[in-house]
Design a protein around this motif. Structure first.
Motif, PDB file in Angstrom:
ATOM      1  N   GLY A   1       0.814  -1.192  -0.043  1.00 37.75           N
ATOM      2  CA  GLY A   1      -0.187  -0.054   0.075  1.00 37.75           C
ATOM      3  C   GLY A   1       0.952   1.286  -0.041  1.00 37.75           C
ATOM      4  O   GLY A   1       0.483   2.230  -0.512  1.00 37.75           O
ATOM      5  N   ASN A   2       2.079   1.248   0.786  1.00 36.03           N
ATOM      6  CA  ASN A   2       2.967   2.471   0.765  1.00 36.03           C
ATOM      7  C   ASN A   2       3.290   2.707  -0.686  1.00 36.03           C
ATOM      8  O   ASN A   2       3.698   3.865  -0.929  1.00 36.03           O
ATOM      9  CB  ASN A   2       4.071   2.414   1.526  1.00 36.03           C
ATOM     10  N   GLY A   3       3.298   1.669  -1.564  1.00 39.02           N
ATOM     11  CA  GLY A   3       3.847   2.047  -2.902  1.00 39.02           C
ATOM     12  C   GLY A   3       2.997   3.253  -3.665  1.00 39.02           C
ATOM     13  O   GLY A   3       3.169   3.784  -4.907  1.00 39.02           O
ATOM     14  N   ILE A   4       1.753   3.557  -3.269  1.00 45.45           N
ATOM     15  CA  ILE A   4       0.937   4.581  -3.950  1.00 45.45           C
ATOM     16  C   ILE A   4       1.094   5.776  -3.147  1.00 45.45           C
ATOM     17  O   ILE A   4       0.317   6.790  -3.706  1.00 45.45           O
ATOM     18  CB  ILE A   4      -0.445   4.187  -3.971  1.00 45.45           C
ATOM     19  N   LEU A   5       1.991   6.030  -2.245  1.00 52.59           N
ATOM     20  CA  LEU A   5       2.112   7.170  -1.364  1.00 52.59           C
ATOM     21  C   LEU A   5       3.469   7.965  -1.959  1.00 52.59           C
ATOM     22  O   LEU A   5       4.528   7.382  -2.238  1.00 52.59           O
ATOM     23  CB  LEU A   5       2.361   7.005  -0.251  1.00 52.59           C
ATOM     24  N   LEU A   6       3.210   9.455  -2.405  1.00 50.53           N
ATOM     25  CA  LEU A   6       4.387  10.163  -2.857  1.00 50.53           C
ATOM     26  C   LEU A   6       5.507  10.096  -1.862  1.00 50.53           C
ATOM     27  O   LEU A   6       6.550  10.190  -2.543  1.00 50.53           O
ATOM     28  CB  LEU A   6       3.886  11.518  -3.009  1.00 50.53           C
ATOM     29  N   GLU A   7       5.351  10.085  -0.652  1.00 47.02           N
ATOM     30  CA  GLU A   7       6.580  10.068   0.381  1.00 47.02           C
ATOM     31  C   GLU A   7       7.598   9.181  -0.155  1.00 47.02           C
ATOM     32  O   GLU A   7       8.496   9.071   0.485  1.00 47.02           O
ATOM     33  CB  GLU A   7       6.032  10.274   1.460  1.00 47.02           C
TER      34      GLU A   7
END
Length: 454
Positions: free
Chosen positions: A410-416
Motif C-alpha cells: 500500500g505504501n507504493g501509492i504514496l508520494l513520500e
C-alpha cells in the motif's frame, strides 16, 4: 554427538540452576519454561530457532548489508575520472537540491524556478556541442546525466532534456552560424530557456506527413498559423522552436519564436497524471509573424527535424533507465527496512525474486544504452538504433516500476516513498519521443526492408 544435541543437553542441565541468581531477567520471563521447551526441540526446530536469533542479533549491526546501487555491472568504471566526477556532481545536485522538493512540486504541478541558477552552475547544457561555451563532452556522458536526473525526478530530467537537448540541438543542427552565436551561449548559461514545438493536437506520430501548422512568406517575414500540444517549458520559455509546413513548397521549416511574439499564445495543460512538474503547453499561433532572420536556415525538410529527434530519442532511452533505477533503488531501500513476521521483507524469497527481475531489466537497459551512446560518439547511430533502445527501455521501465510498486504494498501509492511518482512518470516516457508502435515500425523496416507504415 551433534552440535544441536549438545545445545539441548546444556539447556536440560540449566533448568536446575538457581533462577534467582539471574536477577531481573528471571522476573521478566519464565526461564525455567524456556529452558525446558528448548531442551525438547528436535534438531530441525532448534536450527530454525538459531537462525532467528542470529538474524535478531544481526539487526544490531553485526550483519552488514550491501550498498544500494543500481549499477550492478559497474558501467561507471568505463568512465574517465573526469567523467565520473561530473556524474557524481550531477548526482549530488539532484540529491541535495531536487529530491527534497520533488514530490512537493510534482503534487502542486508547479515548476521550481529557483533551481535554474543552481543547475546552470553545473555547466552541462548542450553537453555534446562544441564551441559556444558548451562542454563538448561525449554522448555517453549526455546519457549518464539524463539517467542521473531521471533517477531522482523524471520531470526535472524532461525540463533539462527539452532545453538542452531538443531546443539547443535544433539550433545547433539546423541553425545558421549567426543563430548559433546568438542563442547557444546564452542557453548554455541558462540565461534563456528553450522549448520545442512539434507535436500537434490532432497529429503526433504522423506529424512528418500531416503537419497542420503552416507558414507562408510575406516579404522578409513568415506568417505562422496552427497549434502545437504537449510542448514542455513553453509557458515560460524565452525561445520556442516551431516546426511548420510551407504552404508553397509543402516542406517543413523551423522557426525561432521569441517570448512575447505577437500571435503566439501558450496555455498550460492541466490535469496531467505524469510529469506534473513539467509545464506543458497548448500553443496557438494566430498570424504569428516571424522575421526571416529567425527561420532556421539549415532546415529544408522534415529530414532535418528527424536529425534532432534521432539524437534526443537516445537521451530518452537513458531517461527510462534513470526512472527504472530510481524505482529499483527506492524499492530495495524500502524492503530492507520494512519488516513483516519479525524480519525485513527483503529476506523473503518472493520479494527477492521481484528485486532480481527488476535489476535484470535495469542492467539490460543500462548496457544497451551505453552501447547506443558509444555508437553515437562513433557517428554510427541510426534511427533504428535509437528507436530500438527507446522501445525496449520504455517497456522494461514499465515492468520495473510495476514491481517496485508491488513490493511496497500500500505504501507504493504514496508520494513520500517516491515510487508512485516513478510509476506515473514511466507512462509519459512510454509515449513521448515516438510511441512504442511507431518506433517498432522504424526498427521493423530496417530489419525486413519493408515499410509497414500506413
Amino acid at each position: 554427538m551433534s552440535i544441536f544435541s549438545k545445545i539441548k543437553q546444556t539447556f536440560r542441565l540449566m533448568k536446575d540452576i538457581d533462577l534467582d541468581a539471574l536477577g531481573e531477567l528471571s522476573q521478566k520471563v519464565d526461564l525455567s519454561e524456556i529452558m525446558k521447551t528448548v531442551g525438547e526441540l528436535d534438531d530441525r526446530q532448534l536450527q530454525g530457532l538459531m537462525k532467528m536469533l542470529k538474524h535478531k542479533s544481526g539487526k544490531k549491526g553485526q550483519h552488514k548489508l550491501p550498498p544500494i546501487d543500481g549499477d550492478f555491472y559497474d558501467l561507471s568504471l568505463k568512465l574517465t575520472p573526469q567523467q565520473r566526477e561530473l556524474q557524481l556532481k550531477v548526482r549530488n545536485f539532484m540529491e541535495d537540491e531536487i529530491r527534497p522538493i520533488a514530490n512537493e512540486y510534482w503534487n502542486k504541478a508547479e515548476f521550481p524556478f529557483e533551481i535554474i541558477p543552481k543547475m546552470a552552475a553545473l555547466n552541462i547544457c548542450g553537453l555534446t556541442i562544441e564551441g559556444y561555451e558548451t562542454p563538448n563532452e561525449s554522448s555517453v556522458m549526455e546519457g549518464i546525466i539524463a539517467m542521473e536526473m531521471a533517477r531522482v525526478d523524471v520531470s526535472i530530467s524532461t525540463f533539462f532534456g527539452v532545453h538542452s537537448g531538443l531546443a539547443m540541438s535544433s539550433i545547433n543542427i539546423c541553425g545558421s552560424e549567426a543563430q548559433k552565436q546568438e542563442w547557444l551561449p546564452k542557453m548554455a548559461r541558462m540565461e534563456v530557456i528553450g522549448a520545442f514545438g512539434l507535436t500537434e493536437p490532432d497529429v503526433g506520430s504522423a506529424v512528418a506527413g500531416g503537419m497542420g501548422t503552416t507558414c507562408r512568406r510575406e516579404g522578409d517575414e513568415w506568417i505562422l498559423n496552427g497549434q502545437k500540444k504537449w510542448i514542455g517549458n513553453a509557458t515560460f520559455a524565452d525561445v520556442t522552436v516551431i516546426w511548420a509546413n510551407d504552404e508553397e513548397t509543402n516542406r517543413v521549416k523551423g522557426f525561432l519564436v521569441r517570448k512575447g511574439n505577437p500571435g503566439f499564445k501558450a496555455e498550460k495543460i492541466e490535469g496531467k497524471m505524469a510529469l506534473r512538474t513539467v509545464q506543458n503547453a497548448l500553443i496557438t499561433l494566430t498570424n504569428c509573424r516571424v522575421p526571416e532572420s529567425d527561420r532556421l536556415q539549415k532546415c529544408d525538410s522534415f529530414k532535418d527535424t528527424a536529425k534532432v529527434l534521432k539524437v534526443t530519442r537516445a537521451a530518452v532511452a537513458w531517461q527510462a533507465v534513470g526512472c527504472a533505477r530510481g524505482a529499483y533503488e527506492s524499492a530495495l531501500k524500502y524492503t530492507k527496512k520494512r519488516e513483516q513476521f519479525g524480519k525485513p521483507i527483503a529476506s523473503f524469497q518472493l520479494v527477492q525474486n521481484h528485486l532480481v527481475e527488476m535489476l535484470a531489466n535495469l542492467t539490460a537497459m543500462q548496457t544497451m544504452c551505453f552501447r547506443l551512446s558509444e555508437l553515437q560518439d562513433e557517428d554510427l547511430l541510426t534511427d533504428e538504433h535509437a528507436s530500438l533502445a527507446k522501445v525496449f527501455c520504455s517497456l522494461r521501465t514499465r515492468d520495473v516500476v510495476r514491481s517496485a510498486r508491488e513490493v511496497m504494498g500500500g505504501n507504493g501509492i504514496l508520494l513520500e516513498y517516491d515510487v508512485a511518482r516513478f510509476v506515473a512518470d514511466a507512462e509519459a516516457i512510454y509515449s513521448y519521443e515516438g510511441t512504442k508502435e511507431i518506433n517498432t515500425l522504424i526498427v521493423g523496416r530496417a530489419i525486413t526492408g519493408y515499410g509497414a507504415f500506413v
